[in-house]
Design a protein around this motif. Structure first.
Motif, PDB file in Angstrom:
ATOM      1  N   ASN A  73      28.405  63.317  61.846  1.00  0.00           N
ATOM      2  CA  ASN A  73      28.597  62.189  62.837  1.00  0.00           C
ATOM      3  C   ASN A  73      29.528  60.950  62.252  1.00  0.00           C
ATOM      4  O   ASN A  73      30.507  60.459  62.819  1.00  0.00           O
ATOM      5  CB  ASN A  73      27.351  61.691  63.698  1.00  0.00           C
ATOM      6  CG  ASN A  73      26.716  62.906  63.919  1.00  0.00           C
ATOM      7  OD1 ASN A  73      27.115  63.452  65.022  1.00  0.00           O
ATOM      8  ND2 ASN A  73      25.355  63.367  63.706  1.00  0.00           N
ATOM      9  N   CYS A  74      28.867  60.554  61.036  1.00  0.00           N
ATOM     10  CA  CYS A  74      29.453  59.375  60.255  1.00  0.00           C
ATOM     11  C   CYS A  74      30.244  59.618  59.108  1.00  0.00           C
ATOM     12  O   CYS A  74      30.934  58.822  58.561  1.00  0.00           O
ATOM     13  CB  CYS A  74      28.524  58.243  60.423  1.00  0.00           C
ATOM     14  SG  CYS A  74      27.477  58.542  58.936  1.00  0.00           S
ATOM     15  N   GLY A  75      30.022  60.807  58.418  1.00  0.00           N
ATOM     16  CA  GLY A  75      30.754  61.093  57.042  1.00  0.00           C
ATOM     17  C   GLY A  75      29.871  60.717  55.949  1.00  0.00           C
ATOM     18  O   GLY A  75      30.225  60.972  54.984  1.00  0.00           O
ATOM     19  N   SER A  76      28.607  60.236  56.052  1.00  0.00           N
ATOM     20  CA  SER A  76      27.727  59.565  55.094  1.00  0.00           C
ATOM     21  C   SER A  76      27.290  60.828  54.351  1.00  0.00           C
ATOM     22  O   SER A  76      26.924  61.805  54.990  1.00  0.00           O
ATOM     23  CB  SER A  76      26.887  58.755  55.486  1.00  0.00           C
ATOM     24  OG  SER A  76      26.000  58.630  54.651  1.00  0.00           O
ATOM     25  N   VAL A  90      26.390  78.400  41.526  1.00  0.00           N
ATOM     26  CA  VAL A  90      25.885  77.697  42.840  1.00  0.00           C
ATOM     27  C   VAL A  90      25.057  76.613  42.700  1.00  0.00           C
ATOM     28  O   VAL A  90      24.391  76.266  41.904  1.00  0.00           O
ATOM     29  CB  VAL A  90      25.079  78.739  43.589  1.00  0.00           C
ATOM     30  CG1 VAL A  90      24.518  77.996  45.050  1.00  0.00           C
ATOM     31  CG2 VAL A  90      25.761  79.994  43.959  1.00  0.00           C
ATOM     32  N   PRO A  91      25.586  75.124  43.125  1.00  0.00           N
ATOM     33  CA  PRO A  91      24.962  73.912  42.887  1.00  0.00           C
ATOM     34  C   PRO A  91      23.588  74.128  43.334  1.00  0.00           C
ATOM     35  O   PRO A  91      23.363  74.573  44.496  1.00  0.00           O
ATOM     36  CB  PRO A  91      25.807  73.008  43.806  1.00  0.00           C
ATOM     37  CG  PRO A  91      26.536  73.714  44.812  1.00  0.00           C
ATOM     38  CD  PRO A  91      26.736  75.126  44.211  1.00  0.00           C
ATOM     39  N   LEU A  92      22.524  73.156  42.600  1.00  0.00           N
ATOM     40  CA  LEU A  92      21.220  73.207  42.894  1.00  0.00           C
ATOM     41  C   LEU A  92      20.839  72.134  43.750  1.00  0.00           C
ATOM     42  O   LEU A  92      20.116  71.956  44.379  1.00  0.00           O
ATOM     43  CB  LEU A  92      20.481  73.281  41.704  1.00  0.00           C
ATOM     44  CG  LEU A  92      20.340  74.400  41.003  1.00  0.00           C
ATOM     45  CD1 LEU A  92      19.770  74.723  39.695  1.00  0.00           C
ATOM     46  CD2 LEU A  92      20.276  75.791  41.689  1.00  0.00           C
ATOM     47  N   THR A  93      21.670  70.884  43.658  1.00  0.00           N
ATOM     48  CA  THR A  93      21.583  69.689  44.630  1.00  0.00           C
ATOM     49  C   THR A  93      22.328  69.581  45.585  1.00  0.00           C
ATOM     50  O   THR A  93      23.611  70.220  45.598  1.00  0.00           O
ATOM     51  CB  THR A  93      21.569  68.450  43.647  1.00  0.00           C
ATOM     52  OG1 THR A  93      22.651  68.180  43.200  1.00  0.00           O
ATOM     53  CG2 THR A  93      20.395  68.459  42.594  1.00  0.00           C
ATOM     54  N   LEU A  94      22.040  69.377  46.719  1.00  0.00           N
ATOM     55  CA  LEU A  94      22.714  69.102  48.183  1.00  0.00           C
ATOM     56  C   LEU A  94      22.965  67.825  48.248  1.00  0.00           C
ATOM     57  O   LEU A  94      22.330  66.950  48.434  1.00  0.00           O
ATOM     58  CB  LEU A  94      22.067  69.872  49.164  1.00  0.00           C
ATOM     59  CG  LEU A  94      21.945  71.099  49.275  1.00  0.00           C
ATOM     60  CD1 LEU A  94      21.077  71.874  50.412  1.00  0.00           C
ATOM     61  CD2 LEU A  94      23.153  71.912  49.018  1.00  0.00           C
ATOM     62  N   SER A  95      24.236  67.364  48.799  1.00  0.00           N
ATOM     63  CA  SER A  95      24.538  66.363  49.044  1.00  0.00           C
ATOM     64  C   SER A  95      25.203  66.557  50.547  1.00  0.00           C
ATOM     65  O   SER A  95      26.573  67.062  50.517  1.00  0.00           O
ATOM     66  CB  SER A  95      25.360  65.307  48.339  1.00  0.00           C
ATOM     67  OG  SER A  95      26.573  65.888  48.030  1.00  0.00           O
ATOM     68  N   VAL A  96      24.603  66.571  51.535  1.00  0.00           N
ATOM     69  CA  VAL A  96      25.452  67.116  52.813  1.00  0.00           C
ATOM     70  C   VAL A  96      25.901  66.201  53.675  1.00  0.00           C
ATOM     71  O   VAL A  96      25.167  65.008  53.754  1.00  0.00           O
ATOM     72  CB  VAL A  96      23.948  68.022  53.483  1.00  0.00           C
ATOM     73  CG1 VAL A  96      24.571  68.323  55.251  1.00  0.00           C
ATOM     74  CG2 VAL A  96      23.579  69.131  52.958  1.00  0.00           C
ATOM     75  N   ARG A  97      27.071  66.085  54.073  1.00  0.00           N
ATOM     76  CA  ARG A  97      27.846  65.193  54.766  1.00  0.00           C
ATOM     77  C   ARG A  97      27.658  65.183  56.172  1.00  0.00           C
ATOM     78  O   ARG A  97      27.468  66.334  56.734  1.00  0.00           O
ATOM     79  CB  ARG A  97      29.343  65.365  54.425  1.00  0.00           C
ATOM     80  CG  ARG A  97      30.122  64.395  54.980  1.00  0.00           C
ATOM     81  CD  ARG A  97      31.760  64.477  54.850  1.00  0.00           C
ATOM     82  NE  ARG A  97      31.957  64.258  53.163  1.00  0.00           N
ATOM     83  CZ  ARG A  97      31.874  63.299  52.493  1.00  0.00           C
ATOM     84  NH1 ARG A  97      31.879  62.294  52.886  1.00  0.00           N
ATOM     85  NH2 ARG A  97      32.154  63.413  51.335  1.00  0.00           N
ATOM     86  N   CYS A  98      27.044  64.137  56.527  1.00  0.00           N
ATOM     87  CA  CYS A  98      26.719  63.840  58.201  1.00  0.00           C
ATOM     88  C   CYS A  98      28.019  64.151  58.902  1.00  0.00           C
ATOM     89  O   CYS A  98      29.262  63.551  58.843  1.00  0.00           O
ATOM     90  CB  CYS A  98      26.200  62.422  58.387  1.00  0.00           C
ATOM     91  SG  CYS A  98      26.092  62.093  60.060  1.00  0.00           S
TER      92      CYS A  98
END
Length: 164
Positions: free
Chosen positions: A128-131, A118-126
């Motif tokens: 609304n804009c995809g960032s 399970v990845p420990l860092t999150l990069s959650v995609r918005c």
């Protein structure tokens, strides 16, 4: 292995189409909380339902909605059983459910790799804009299973369905 009858499959489709009371954009089947339907010898129906987490306040509303919809389809005796094992995980959300969450403005949880870490860092995609340049504002949002995040690029706040 237990094989569902045609009637059980039909009743599971009816019960599974009930909208989630907290996320009405999703059905209970798309959320992955519907675990099964069994027709008893006396004609009654048992439905297995797994909450997204132990103590989820929506389980009573889900059970009542399932009972109501099956009564409307002629089933007189409906018993909804809360099943805690195996525990629900965000991997139980269907691909259609993930698509609907994003379309509704809630960042869906990422699927886990089968058997992988399970990845420990999150990069959650918005949604609304995809960032992916987003930040956590609160570990909890309108429900305990969602976190409140904000997109640094478009500045819009949004809910993120937590990975479990």
């Amino acid at each position: 292995m237990v094989t569902a009858t045609r009637l059980e499959e039909e009743l599971a489709a009816i019960a599974g189409a009930v909208p989630d009371p907290e996320l009405p954009v999703l059905s209970l089947a798309e959320l992955g909380v519907m675990r099964g339907v069994r027709v008893r010898e006396d004609g009654g129906v048992d439905v297995s339902l797994t909450p997204t987490y132990t103590g989820c306040p929506a389980i009573e509303a889900m059970s009542a909605d399932i009972e109501r919809v099956l009564h409307e389809h002629g089933i007189r005796q409906v018993t909804v059983h809360t099943v805690l094992a195996p525990a629900w995980s965000t991997d139980d959300i269907s691909a259609e459910g993930r698509r609907k969450l994003a379309e509704f403005g809630i960042a869906p949880p990422r699927p886990h790799a089968a058997g992988g870490p399970v990845p420990l860092t999150l990069s959650v995609r918005c949604p609304n804009c995809g960032s992916t340049d987003t930040e956590l504002l609160s570990r909890f949002s309108s429900t305990a299973c969602k976190a409140l995040r904000r997109c640094v690029s478009c500045r819009e706040p949004f809910d993120h369905f937590k990975e479990l």
